[in-house]
Design an enzyme around this catalytic site. Sequence first.
Site, PDB file in Angstrom:
ATOM      1  N   GLU A 132       0.776  -1.265   0.019  1.00 11.31           N
ATOM      2  CA  GLU A 132      -0.036   0.022   0.046  1.00 11.31           C
ATOM      3  C   GLU A 132       0.892   1.248   0.033  1.00 11.31           C
ATOM      4  OE1 GLU A 132      -2.639  -0.496   3.292  1.00 11.31           O
ATOM      5  OE2 GLU A 132      -3.732  -2.192   2.420  1.00 11.31           O
ATOM      6  N   GLU A 245      -6.445 -10.687  -0.714  1.00  7.27           N
ATOM      7  CA  GLU A 245      -6.991 -10.299   0.529  1.00  7.27           C
ATOM      8  C   GLU A 245      -8.669 -10.333   0.220  1.00  7.27           C
ATOM      9  OE1 GLU A 245      -5.684  -7.077   2.665  1.00  7.27           O
ATOM     10  OE2 GLU A 245      -3.559  -7.380   1.715  1.00  7.27           O
TER      11      GLU A 245
HETATM   12  C1  GLA Z   1      -4.950  -4.243   4.577  1.00  6.00           C
HETATM   13  C2  GLA Z   1      -3.774  -4.955   4.806  1.00  6.00           C
HETATM   14  C3  GLA Z   1      -3.964  -6.277   5.396  1.00  6.00           C
HETATM   15  C4  GLA Z   1      -4.892  -6.098   6.594  1.00  6.00           C
HETATM   16  C5  GLA Z   1      -6.459  -5.732   5.942  1.00  6.00           C
HETATM   17  C6  GLA Z   1      -7.345  -5.809   7.255  1.00  6.00           C
HETATM   18  O1  GLA Z   1      -5.550  -4.749   3.182  1.00  6.00           O
HETATM   19  O2  GLA Z   1      -2.964  -5.229   3.720  1.00  6.00           O
HETATM   20  O3  GLA Z   1      -2.862  -6.746   6.108  1.00  6.00           O
HETATM   21  O4  GLA Z   1      -4.451  -5.353   7.524  1.00  6.00           O
HETATM   22  O5  GLA Z   1      -5.882  -4.276   5.526  1.00  6.00           O
HETATM   23  O6  GLA Z   1      -7.355  -6.510   7.813  1.00  6.00           O
END
Ligand code: GLA
Length: 356
Positions: A132, A245
């Site tokens: 990110e 994710e």
């Molecule tokens: C982000 C992070 C993850 C996690 C999610 C929410 O996307 O990359 O590691 O913390 O948020 O749980």
Amino acid sequence: MSEILSLAKAYESYFKIGAAFSPNSLEIHKDLLRTQFNSFTCENQMKYEPAEPLPGEFHFAPADSIANLARELGIKMRAHAPVWHTQTPDWMYQDGEQDADPELIYQRIDEHTKMMAARYNDVVYCWDVVNEATRDDAPAEGSGESDVYRNSRYFQLCGSEFITRAFKSMDKYSPDAQLFYNDYNECFPEKRERIVKLIRKLQEDGCRVDGFGMQQHYFFAPNYDELKRSIETYAGLGLRLHVTELDVSLMAVLNPTGDRIRPGDAAYDAYLKAALNPTPEQINAISEIYEKLFEIYRQYKDVIDCVTTWGVADDITWLDRFGTDPNAPKIKQYPLLFDMNHQPKPCVAQMIDAVK
Ligand code: GLA
């Protein structure tokens, strides 16, 4: 638990099916972890704050407990997110009372990487080296901020060089693991452009970047055309792709445009009422979104190697607490492939049938 077919097995010739979880799942989701998945991710335990809360003081036990199950089952892990602007302790950025200078930060990243690699290289096939690091919106005019990079502490102190150095360190200590950059809202055209610029810069810097992690958290109805365009754009950079994710918030059904609704907004009361009492049809709509997403992932199986859900089953999900006012009631979420009782949702049977 009734007998269920294994998703991971069904998808063996497509891509891995992964789950991200914390040590509490080891007992609670024991059966699902042993039957449905063939890639594991630590939800938090390999991030900086939990892994190295104080300089040089490593807490390996929680990540070890997940790595040990992976070793026992012969499953490899996607190791997640050491260099990230959050869940990173302040000591990273400090040198006594002063800001740390960039070389000190790179040295800290290098030492941390060396320790983590030595402990987990045997069980890790892939690292989200940096997470990110692009910004969400254009900077305010005259702010002088980068149009590409998030204005994080790392960036303020090092410019974008911390990303390059993190990749170089990981390459040095984990030469056999695939190195990924990971980000969210990766299918929004403007964000996608920033991500592409970040990756191109790493490639120009001579970094080994093997892949891009598409987080795929859905707080809005997926735009399936943009998803396809994004897959093609990222793959066009010469990268392997992982969905890293995946989960689908009730918001995607109740508020498909994804506009944030906050307490006090006109639409909030109606939203809260619906969110607290979702109908079976609404919960099922999440399952239907999964069917469509997987149809697209399958179309791109030549470039997608793994699809990981952020959680195992609906009884444990970070979304229950995300973005809600601390004074508002908890909004239970149903974002995963397996329900509160660990049973497969209708989409699982459909997804398995689709690859028979
Ligand atoms: C982000 C992070 C993850 C996690 C999610 C929410 O996307 O990359 O590691 O913390 O948020 O749980």
